[in-house]
Design a protein around this motif. Sequence first.
Motif, short mmCIF file in Angstrom:
data_model
loop_
_atom_site.label_atom_id
_atom_site.label_comp_id
_atom_site.label_asym_id
_atom_site.label_seq_id
_atom_site.Cartn_x
_atom_site.Cartn_y
_atom_site.Cartn_z
N MET A 143 48.57 66.06 30.99
CA MET A 143 49.63 66.87 30.40
C MET A 143 49.00 68.00 29.59
O MET A 143 48.00 67.83 28.91
N ALA A 144 49.60 69.16 29.59
CA ALA A 144 49.05 70.30 28.86
C ALA A 144 49.37 70.18 27.39
O ALA A 144 50.41 69.69 26.98
N ALA A 145 48.46 70.64 26.55
CA ALA A 145 48.68 70.62 25.11
C ALA A 145 49.55 71.78 24.70
O ALA A 145 49.45 72.88 25.22
N GLU A 146 50.46 71.54 23.76
CA GLU A 146 51.27 72.62 23.22
C GLU A 146 50.49 73.33 22.13
O GLU A 146 49.89 72.71 21.26
N VAL A 147 50.47 74.64 22.17
CA VAL A 147 49.66 75.43 21.26
C VAL A 147 50.42 75.64 19.96
O VAL A 147 51.52 76.16 19.95
N VAL A 148 49.83 75.22 18.86
CA VAL A 148 50.45 75.40 17.55
C VAL A 148 49.38 75.74 16.55
O VAL A 148 48.21 75.44 16.73
N ASP A 149 49.78 76.38 15.47
CA ASP A 149 48.88 76.68 14.36
C ASP A 149 49.26 75.73 13.23
O ASP A 149 50.32 75.85 12.62
N PHE A 150 48.39 74.76 12.95
CA PHE A 150 48.71 73.73 11.98
C PHE A 150 48.52 74.18 10.53
O PHE A 150 49.04 73.56 9.61
N ALA A 151 47.78 75.23 10.32
CA ALA A 151 47.33 75.56 8.97
C ALA A 151 48.48 75.78 8.00
O ALA A 151 48.42 75.36 6.84
N ASP A 152 49.53 76.45 8.45
CA ASP A 152 50.62 76.80 7.54
C ASP A 152 51.91 76.03 7.85
O ASP A 152 52.99 76.42 7.41
N MET A 153 51.82 74.91 8.59
CA MET A 153 53.02 74.18 8.97
C MET A 153 53.56 73.37 7.80
O MET A 153 52.81 72.71 7.07
N THR A 154 54.89 73.40 7.63
CA THR A 154 55.52 72.55 6.64
C THR A 154 55.65 71.13 7.20
O THR A 154 55.45 70.88 8.39
N LEU A 155 56.02 70.17 6.33
CA LEU A 155 56.21 68.81 6.81
C LEU A 155 57.33 68.73 7.83
O LEU A 155 57.27 67.96 8.79
N LEU A 157 49.95 66.57 38.50
CA LEU A 157 48.91 65.92 39.29
C LEU A 157 47.58 66.13 38.57
O LEU A 157 47.27 67.26 38.17
N GLN A 158 46.86 65.05 38.37
CA GLN A 158 45.56 65.14 37.70
C GLN A 158 44.53 64.36 38.50
O GLN A 158 44.81 63.28 39.02
N ALA A 159 43.33 64.92 38.58
CA ALA A 159 42.21 64.24 39.22
C ALA A 159 40.97 64.45 38.36
O ALA A 159 40.78 65.52 37.78
N TYR A 160 40.16 63.41 38.24
CA TYR A 160 38.89 63.60 37.53
C TYR A 160 37.80 62.74 38.15
O TYR A 160 38.06 61.70 38.76
N ASP A 210 39.36 59.26 39.76
CA ASP A 210 40.70 58.87 39.33
C ASP A 210 41.72 59.92 39.76
O ASP A 210 41.50 61.13 39.58
N LEU A 211 42.85 59.47 40.34
CA LEU A 211 43.93 60.34 40.78
C LEU A 211 45.23 59.85 40.16
O LEU A 211 45.54 58.65 40.23
N GLN A 212 46.00 60.77 39.55
CA GLN A 212 47.27 60.42 38.91
C GLN A 212 48.34 61.42 39.31
O GLN A 212 48.10 62.63 39.32
N PHE A 213 49.52 60.89 39.63
CA PHE A 213 50.68 61.73 39.92
C PHE A 213 51.84 61.25 39.06
O PHE A 213 52.06 60.05 38.90
#
Length: 624
Positions: free
Chosen positions: A1-13, A279-282, A302-305
């Motif tokens: 799964m792809a990571a969601e891009v966020v900037d944690f430095a100034d994030m509120t709770l 689909l991921q393979a490694y 390893d293969l995953q779908f």
Amino acid sequence: MAAEVVDFADMTLEELGNLKVISVSKKPENLADAAGSVFVITAEDIRRAGVTSLAEALRLAPNLHVARLHGSGYSITARGLNGSTTSAPNKLLVLIDGRSVYSPLFSGVFWDVQDVMLEDVERIEVVSGPGGTLWGINAVNGVINVITRSAMDTQGGFVAARAGNFHTGAAFRFGTAGAGGHYRVYGKYSDHDHLSKADGTSVDDGWHKSQIGFRADWKQSSEQLMVQGNAYLGRFGQPEPGAISVSGTDLALGTIEASGVNLTAGWEHLNDNGSQFSLQAYYDRTVRTIPPTLDDTLDILDLQFQHSLAPIGRHALTWGVNYRYGRDRTENTSSIFAFLPERVDQKWSSLFAQDEITLSDDLRLILGARSEHNPYTGNEFLPNARLAWKLAPDHLLWTAVSRAVRGPSRLDADSHVPSTPPFLLEGGPEVRSEVARIAELGYRGQPTPDLSWSVTAFHSDFDHLRTTEIAPSGTFLVFANEMEGTTTGIEMWGAYQALPQWRLSAGYAAMRDRMRLKPGSDDSLGPSSAGKTPANTWQLRSALTIADNRDLDVAVRHVAALSSPDVPAYTAVDMRFAWKLQPNLELSLAAQNLLDADHAEYGPIATRSRIPRTVFLQVRWELQ
């Protein structure tokens, strides 16, 4: 799964509560809505802690017990059973960008070679509790999911270097764009001195390691493609005394040499109706020479779908398949121990499905199951049921019941001592899977914008735990499954935004495990595995931004005593001061274990490394 891009430095709770996580349901969901005990270590947490390895970064999770054995060795687990009479923790699954680093050789993780460029980590999702339905066998007590940043978000150059009283290191990264995508390459090097025992004598556990890698990302409309690879080479001292007499034979230990390469590719497609394919393979190759006992070369493909369907009425179904092939080649180089047969080819396959049913606007029922086939015990069934009740927009009450399994490894089935007959210990195909049935009750809430917390109570019933028994012939020992037991505990953590520039966080975990032998068992040492987990741990962290260009971070963590073998309780204080000399140039001074000159964390006293007070200076320079 792809990571969601966020900037944690100034994030509120509140913004952190809306952070997307994938490890609980295997699809993106808000952390505040996740029906599981999950703690997220953010990129900002890692930077401000001043840690220098992935294993040390995991100390930031209050739902983990991280014990350093020696210079490069760690014993890491969630919810107890941190080791047994024959192996390290074997019920925690660890993933790096979807690639499992759990070794089928011994059911565990070689932490000395599992690392990443920490500056490229997006977040680490630490799930305590079972994850077998979604992640497969061996995800019994928890799942650690390390997610790195897209190459799109690591453009330009970066250089870091550090020097301290026990270790030095350096790292670089360069990212660029072209041909419709984004790319990065990196390299890092670490060198660590030997530690010492309680009597002051040196332990042969110094080590050094080099690692390089790359990542490429392409994104266009509804398509995403990622390819990444890593290669490493390291030498690690074995921390036992120089010679041990085993059955009248001197066993002279030498330096462990380890190397490996891995390549991962992932593709995602999002349809207009909201359904998603991935689909991921490694491929992962690891080579490890452990003198004088064995050389091991392990290749894994390893293969995953996975397919998340568009919602159908009240139902949101996710299903997937996984196939894994392992080729293990050992060379037994000592008369003391052997894996027999030396060469094996193994296959794992599984099918899972999970349905999230919306019973009402504030009530969800999650039902799932996985059927997984392994080469030792055949098919294993891993069901899971969860109920999540949204008491209010910022308050979630959830409960779950699950069945999880730790499948046998080559250590269980193929171990032989000595390497030729007559054997004193012999593994075999009769070993069974270790089974856990777990019940959980959790709450996660944010009563005010400045305060959030999470608390989970759990109870696990274990059966068929591994033991060492006398064979029916009475002439040798065999691995069997004649122990059972329970673990019961609670884990909690929270954060408080005391001031806009000052955040406090705390965590606490307490548990008790009771292990007992089944009638007829001969393994008197088996129940002592319960003593390898502390009765409680706690931590406090303060993150203060003194000014726009200066940070001060202080962390206090306490670990209760262990009893098998005896390890005294300890409290450690870590501190880091960082000063941005320029917007892209940071200088920091970090000190760890300030309260004492050294302390022990795990292992028998005769060979136990003392974890010392360390101080190091680090410079980080971003080149645009």
